[in-house]
Design a protein around this motif. Structure first.
Motif, PDB file in Angstrom:
ATOM      1  N   MET A 190       0.851  -1.196   0.000  1.00 20.51           N
ATOM      2  CA  MET A 190       0.000   0.000   0.000  1.00 20.51           C
ATOM      3  C   MET A 190       0.887   1.246   0.000  1.00 20.51           C
ATOM      4  N   SER A 191       0.557   2.208  -0.859  1.00 20.14           N
ATOM      5  CA  SER A 191       1.368   3.418  -0.951  1.00 20.14           C
ATOM      6  C   SER A 191       1.243   4.258   0.318  1.00 20.14           C
ATOM      7  N   GLU A 192       2.249   5.123   0.479  1.00 23.75           N
ATOM      8  CA  GLU A 192       2.273   6.027   1.635  1.00 23.75           C
ATOM      9  C   GLU A 192       1.010   6.899   1.688  1.00 23.75           C
ATOM     10  N   ILE A 193       0.639   7.474   0.555  1.00 32.90           N
ATOM     11  CA  ILE A 193      -0.543   8.338   0.510  1.00 32.90           C
ATOM     12  C   ILE A 193      -1.809   7.545   0.835  1.00 32.90           C
ATOM     13  N   ARG A 194      -1.908   6.320   0.328  1.00 33.98           N
ATOM     14  CA  ARG A 194      -3.098   5.497   0.606  1.00 33.98           C
ATOM     15  C   ARG A 194      -3.223   5.201   2.088  1.00 33.98           C
ATOM     16  N   LYS A 195      -2.086   4.964   2.756  1.00 32.84           N
ATOM     17  CA  LYS A 195      -2.107   4.720   4.202  1.00 32.84           C
ATOM     18  C   LYS A 195      -2.629   5.951   4.947  1.00 32.84           C
ATOM     19  N   ARG A 196      -2.261   7.112   4.468  1.00 36.18           N
ATOM     20  CA  ARG A 196      -2.697   8.355   5.114  1.00 36.18           C
ATOM     21  C   ARG A 196      -4.187   8.575   4.895  1.00 36.18           C
ATOM     22  N   LEU A 197      -4.677   8.223   3.714  1.00 30.78           N
ATOM     23  CA  LEU A 197      -6.111   8.351   3.453  1.00 30.78           C
ATOM     24  C   LEU A 197      -6.914   7.410   4.349  1.00 30.78           C
ATOM     25  N   LYS A 198      -6.355   6.244   4.644  1.00 33.01           N
ATOM     26  CA  LYS A 198      -7.055   5.314   5.540  1.00 33.01           C
ATOM     27  C   LYS A 198      -7.214   5.912   6.938  1.00 33.01           C
ATOM     28  N   LYS A 199      -6.243   6.723   7.356  1.00 32.15           N
ATOM     29  CA  LYS A 199      -6.385   7.429   8.630  1.00 32.15           C
ATOM     30  C   LYS A 199      -7.543   8.422   8.557  1.00 32.15           C
ATOM     31  N   LEU A 200      -7.672   9.074   7.404  1.00 32.99           N
ATOM     32  CA  LEU A 200      -8.774  10.031   7.225  1.00 32.99           C
ATOM     33  C   LEU A 200     -10.133   9.339   7.264  1.00 32.99           C
ATOM     34  N   ASP A 201     -10.168   8.064   6.877  1.00 31.12           N
ATOM     35  CA  ASP A 201     -11.439   7.333   6.833  1.00 31.12           C
ATOM     36  C   ASP A 201     -12.111   7.253   8.201  1.00 31.12           C
ATOM     37  N   GLU A 202     -11.340   7.476   9.271  1.00 34.05           N
ATOM     38  CA  GLU A 202     -11.917   7.484  10.619  1.00 34.05           C
ATOM     39  C   GLU A 202     -12.920   8.619  10.795  1.00 34.05           C
ATOM     40  N   LEU A 203     -12.844   9.617   9.919  1.00 37.34           N
ATOM     41  CA  LEU A 203     -13.752  10.762  10.008  1.00 37.34           C
ATOM     42  C   LEU A 203     -15.085  10.521   9.299  1.00 37.34           C
ATOM     43  N   GLU A 204     -15.171   9.426   8.530  1.00 35.09           N
ATOM     44  CA  GLU A 204     -16.400   9.155   7.785  1.00 35.09           C
ATOM     45  C   GLU A 204     -17.562   8.974   8.756  1.00 35.09           C
ATOM     46  N   GLY A 205     -18.656   9.653   8.468  1.00 35.29           N
ATOM     47  CA  GLY A 205     -19.806   9.653   9.360  1.00 35.29           C
ATOM     48  C   GLY A 205     -19.867  10.931  10.182  1.00 35.29           C
ATOM     49  N   LYS A 206     -18.673  11.467  10.516  1.00 36.36           N
ATOM     50  CA  LYS A 206     -18.618  12.741  11.231  1.00 36.36           C
ATOM     51  C   LYS A 206     -18.679  13.901  10.248  1.00 36.36           C
ATOM     52  N   VAL A 207     -18.075  13.691   9.072  1.00 41.14           N
ATOM     53  CA  VAL A 207     -18.151  14.666   7.986  1.00 41.14           C
ATOM     54  C   VAL A 207     -18.438  13.911   6.698  1.00 41.14           C
ATOM     55  N   ASP A 208     -18.933  14.617   5.692  1.00 42.30           N
ATOM     56  CA  ASP A 208     -19.232  13.989   4.407  1.00 42.30           C
ATOM     57  C   ASP A 208     -18.031  13.980   3.470  1.00 42.30           C
ATOM     58  N   SER A 209     -17.113  14.904   3.703  1.00 38.99           N
ATOM     59  CA  SER A 209     -15.916  15.003   2.873  1.00 38.99           C
ATOM     60  C   SER A 209     -14.880  15.837   3.606  1.00 38.99           C
ATOM     61  N   VAL A 210     -13.685  15.892   3.039  1.00 40.34           N
ATOM     62  CA  VAL A 210     -12.572  16.645   3.628  1.00 40.34           C
ATOM     63  C   VAL A 210     -12.013  17.601   2.584  1.00 40.34           C
ATOM     64  N   LEU A 211     -11.749  18.837   3.000  1.00 34.52           N
ATOM     65  CA  LEU A 211     -11.181  19.846   2.113  1.00 34.52           C
ATOM     66  C   LEU A 211      -9.984  20.499   2.805  1.00 34.52           C
ATOM     67  N   VAL A 212      -8.819  20.430   2.160  1.00 35.22           N
ATOM     68  CA  VAL A 212      -7.617  21.092   2.682  1.00 35.22           C
ATOM     69  C   VAL A 212      -7.080  22.006   1.592  1.00 35.22           C
ATOM     70  N   ILE A 213      -7.036  23.292   1.880  1.00 38.67           N
ATOM     71  CA  ILE A 213      -6.591  24.286   0.898  1.00 38.67           C
ATOM     72  C   ILE A 213      -5.135  24.663   1.161  1.00 38.67           C
ATOM     73  N   ASN A 214      -4.363  24.714   0.098  1.00 41.56           N
ATOM     74  CA  ASN A 214      -2.950  25.087   0.207  1.00 41.56           C
ATOM     75  C   ASN A 214      -2.680  26.357  -0.590  1.00 41.56           C
ATOM     76  N   ARG A 215      -2.374  27.420   0.120  1.00 42.70           N
ATOM     77  CA  ARG A 215      -1.973  28.659  -0.546  1.00 42.70           C
ATOM     78  C   ARG A 215      -0.470  28.875  -0.422  1.00 42.70           C
ATOM     79  N   GLU A 216       0.092  28.434   0.700  1.00 41.89           N
ATOM     80  CA  GLU A 216       1.544  28.556   0.877  1.00 41.89           C
ATOM     81  C   GLU A 216       2.015  27.508   1.878  1.00 41.89           C
ATOM     82  N   ARG A 217       2.433  26.353   1.392  1.00 37.58           N
ATOM     83  CA  ARG A 217       3.040  25.276   2.168  1.00 37.58           C
ATOM     84  C   ARG A 217       2.201  24.860   3.368  1.00 37.58           C
TER      85      ARG A 217
END
Length: 322
Positions: free
Chosen positions: A1-28
């Motif tokens: 499993m790729s590094e990014i996929r492992k990190r997304l699996k951590k985000l999956d713990e939020l499912e049910g609490k939110v419908d989606s996740v949004l992270v905006i990057n303007r400067e690092r």
């Protein structure tokens, strides 16, 4: 499993609490980098089934070349979010201004604390990058200490240090600090004062997006006390230890000098130079294997000093990286 996929699996713990996740990057933004591996202006959107990278035409090419899938070019993030995606969205509130949030016209739920905790325990790949950042910083520090001379100023030594970083193909993880004599304090902007012992140097580099942070002081009479703090504190650095108790131990060892220790004992290092865990008397953090962090006791009086080392916590205890 790729590094990014492992990190997304951590985000999956939020499912049910939110419908989606949004992270905006303007400067690092550290969370954007953590979830995408990208250093571009844009946004990360995840609805627990697929990820979307939202960016401009100018940045889209870089995103696609990196291997990112599902790159969508937009002029305004609201254009994408307006298509039935404005329900309960988990947002990194630390990474977006109030005015920008209002323009999105969404129902945002702040998940910044969760994102910070999610990054606290590092993967093998992250640890490899942090170790290399520490090695590079240690070599630069060794050379910087050799450059100390009463003939040069704080500003001149800072310029020598940061030029050395660029020659090694890395950048400072924060503005290098050089302090001399009575200028020694938790944070001091280098000036045109000629170097006079004690001299404090605080530097770090960023390697593949990951930081190091070390401090050395030359010519202080408090070195023995600081060495004792390290010896005692390192015995306490174990999984399950309360970060606040480790800070408390350091102050006990300092005794009467603890009132001149003006900041927390240490902080996490990673994508940010200051992140979880926080080793302070007010911290609620519990130490876990895989955390990378600093220990930096200081005494801020005449002839004072600060010394800072970087560590990784393993199941057996702390391993010094610097």
């Amino acid at each position: 499993m790729s590094e990014i996929r492992k990190r997304l699996k951590k985000l999956d713990e939020l499912e049910g609490k939110v419908d989606s996740v949004l992270v905006i990057n303007r400067e690092r933004d550290p969370n954007f980098f953590y979830l995408t591996g990208l250093d571009i202006t844009g946004a990360f959107y995840y609805d627990f089934s697929e990820t979307v990278i939202l960016t401009s035409e100018m940045e889209a090419g870089r995103a696609r070349k990196s291997g990112a899938k599902n790159v969508v070019v937009v002029k305004k993030f609201g254009e994408f979010l307006g298509k039935g995606r404005t329900r309960k969205i988990g947002i990194d509130a630390k990474g977006i201004s109030l005015s920008a949030y209002r323009r999105l016209k969404i129902r945002g739920i702040d998940i910044s604390a969760y994102l910070s905790k999610m990054r606290a325990v590092k993967s093998r790949g992250e640890i490899k990058n942090i170790k290399e950042a520490c090695k590079i910083a240690a070599r630069i520090m060794e050379k910087a200490v050799g450059e100390i001379s009463p003939k040069i100023t704080e500003w001149e030594l800072k310029s020598v240090i940061e030029c050395g970083m660029l020659k090694k193909g890395v950048e400072p993880s924060f503005p290098t600090i050089v302090e001399t004599a009575e200028n020694i304090s938790p944070h001091h902007a280098p000036g045109n004062r000629k170097l006079k012992e004690p001299v404090l140097i605080d530097l770090g580099v960023r390697y593949n997006g990951y930081c190091s942070d070390i401090t050395r002081t030359v010519g202080s009479s408090f070195e023995n006390i600081i060495e004792k703090v390290f010896a005692e504190v390192e015995e306490e650095l174990k999984p399950g230890a309360a970060a606040a108790d480790i800070d408390k131990k350091a102050r006990q060892v300092m005794g009467k000098y603890s009132r001149h220790f003006l900041h927390s004992l240490g902080h996490g290092i990673g994508i940010e130079v200051h992140e979880n865990p926080s080793l302070s008397k007010a911290s609620n953090d519990v130490m876990k294997a895989g955390m990378t962090f600093t220990i930096e006791p200081g005494i801020y009086i005449k002839g004072g000093m600060r010394h800072e080392e970087d560590y990784i916590l393993t199941e057996r205890g702390a391993v010094k990286l610097t």
